[in-house]
Design an enzyme around this catalytic site. Sequence first.
Site, mmCIF file in Angstrom:
data_model
loop_
_atom_site.group_PDB
_atom_site.id
_atom_site.type_symbol
_atom_site.label_atom_id
_atom_site.label_comp_id
_atom_site.label_asym_id
_atom_site.label_seq_id
_atom_site.Cartn_x
_atom_site.Cartn_y
_atom_site.Cartn_z
ATOM 1 N N GLU A 1 -26.557 12.427 11.257
ATOM 2 C CA GLU A 1 -25.667 12.223 12.409
ATOM 3 C C GLU A 1 -26.360 11.578 13.616
ATOM 4 O OE1 GLU A 1 -24.079 16.156 12.963
ATOM 5 O OE2 GLU A 1 -22.620 15.898 11.388
ATOM 6 N N GLU B 1 -21.182 16.888 4.423
ATOM 7 C CA GLU B 1 -20.864 18.069 5.235
ATOM 8 C C GLU B 1 -19.381 18.073 5.550
ATOM 9 O OE1 GLU B 1 -22.917 18.846 8.930
ATOM 10 O OE2 GLU B 1 -24.805 18.131 8.080
#
Length: 433
Positions: A175, A322
């Site tokens: 991320e 995720e």
Amino acid sequence: MKKYDQISFPQGFFWGATTASYQVEGDNHNDWSEWEKSEERMSDLRARGLIEKYGLENFISGQASDHYVRFQEDFKIAKELGHNATRISIEWSRIEPEEGKFNGEEIEHYKKVVAILRELGIEPFVTLWHYTLPVWFSRKGGFKNENSPEIFARYCAYVVEKLGDRVRFWVTINEPELYADDSYLGGVHPPQEKSRMSQLLVIYNLIRAHCKAYEVIKELSRNAKVGIAKNNQYFEAYQNKWANRLRKRFKDWWWNFYFLNQINDYQDFIGLNHYFYHRINCGFNENRTQKVSDMGWELYPEAIYHVLMDLTRYHKPIYILENGLADAKDEKRAWFIYETLKNIHKAINEGVDVKGYLHWSLLDNFEWREGFWPKFGLLEIDRETFERKIRPSANFYRDVCIANGITEGIVDAHQSLIAPEFSNTSTQQREEG
Ligand code: IFM
């Protein structure tokens, strides 16, 4: 009469869950462990009454989920839960505690981690960097340092040389845009800067760092598949108004696609982390928020379908690395997984090449500035004894993993979990720790 049309996922689909080193291992020393005990952080928590509310230990990662010690037990449970894949991360500060000096004992630890996963028939997806920095690197400016791409690639080379033949899937960076936002723009994570220039510089260097790491990994391990874990969100233009469409276009471009576009020649797959949905109305969020997680995040499972459809532009396989929710009472998790999987399946039916779903998270863990109170785990962890307890939703997910799909029998067996009654409010609203 048949009540439910079975859905099946493609053969060889990866099912499992994800963890990240700092959030679960325990006893790490890095920029985060120093920051969370700093006077600045403490006085901020005190001023906002958060220590009183949650207790100081909520905000100190300490032993985390004791996974560094209990990894074998955890992966055996994952196996019992039908998982055939797991995403872990390697803690850079363990491997390279001093600049250029690599710790052989620590790499042995991760060799054992990968070995047990292989023994259990669980495919390891290995993240090389998930937010936390060795202290020496953060003192050099971290990813603001102009040499940070080379420094990062050197660390990656060491790990891949040691583990290369045992790992097929490498995730260089977790991320990147969230990291740059939280640490350099919002100033809520270390080093707590609030500077647009710093945020952009960090993104620029992370792009370079990923590309360098990609080259190094491919050179050392020819069969390796390399990507990043990209947090993509669904921005919906409310009522399809032109002003909202314009804003959505910008948001998509900057948040969802910019980083991926820059590294597109340097990724073998798209790694997707997905949590958020925003219905944009003239610059405001007009979410329905009928169902929310314990952190107040809207639970809108249709969002993942749109996010996946948008990713087809890259013509690469997609692994969902995720997706999950904080749900201490485990009231919504099975429903959320069920609805999410139906939407992923819909995207697959429409031609999207999704090859795996890894839930966040295998274990309750340290949710960064929020600390331990948000419970994301398929396994619940007793914070006193570290005993693991399987949540009911993990059993629903187990049946899906084993069946490689959702059958009428699974729906019947878990009816009360996947169709619960919802209250309109979160059990505990998000507190910015
Ligand atoms: O806990 C985090 C993880 O470290 C990165 N992705 C989102 C998760 C939930 O907030």
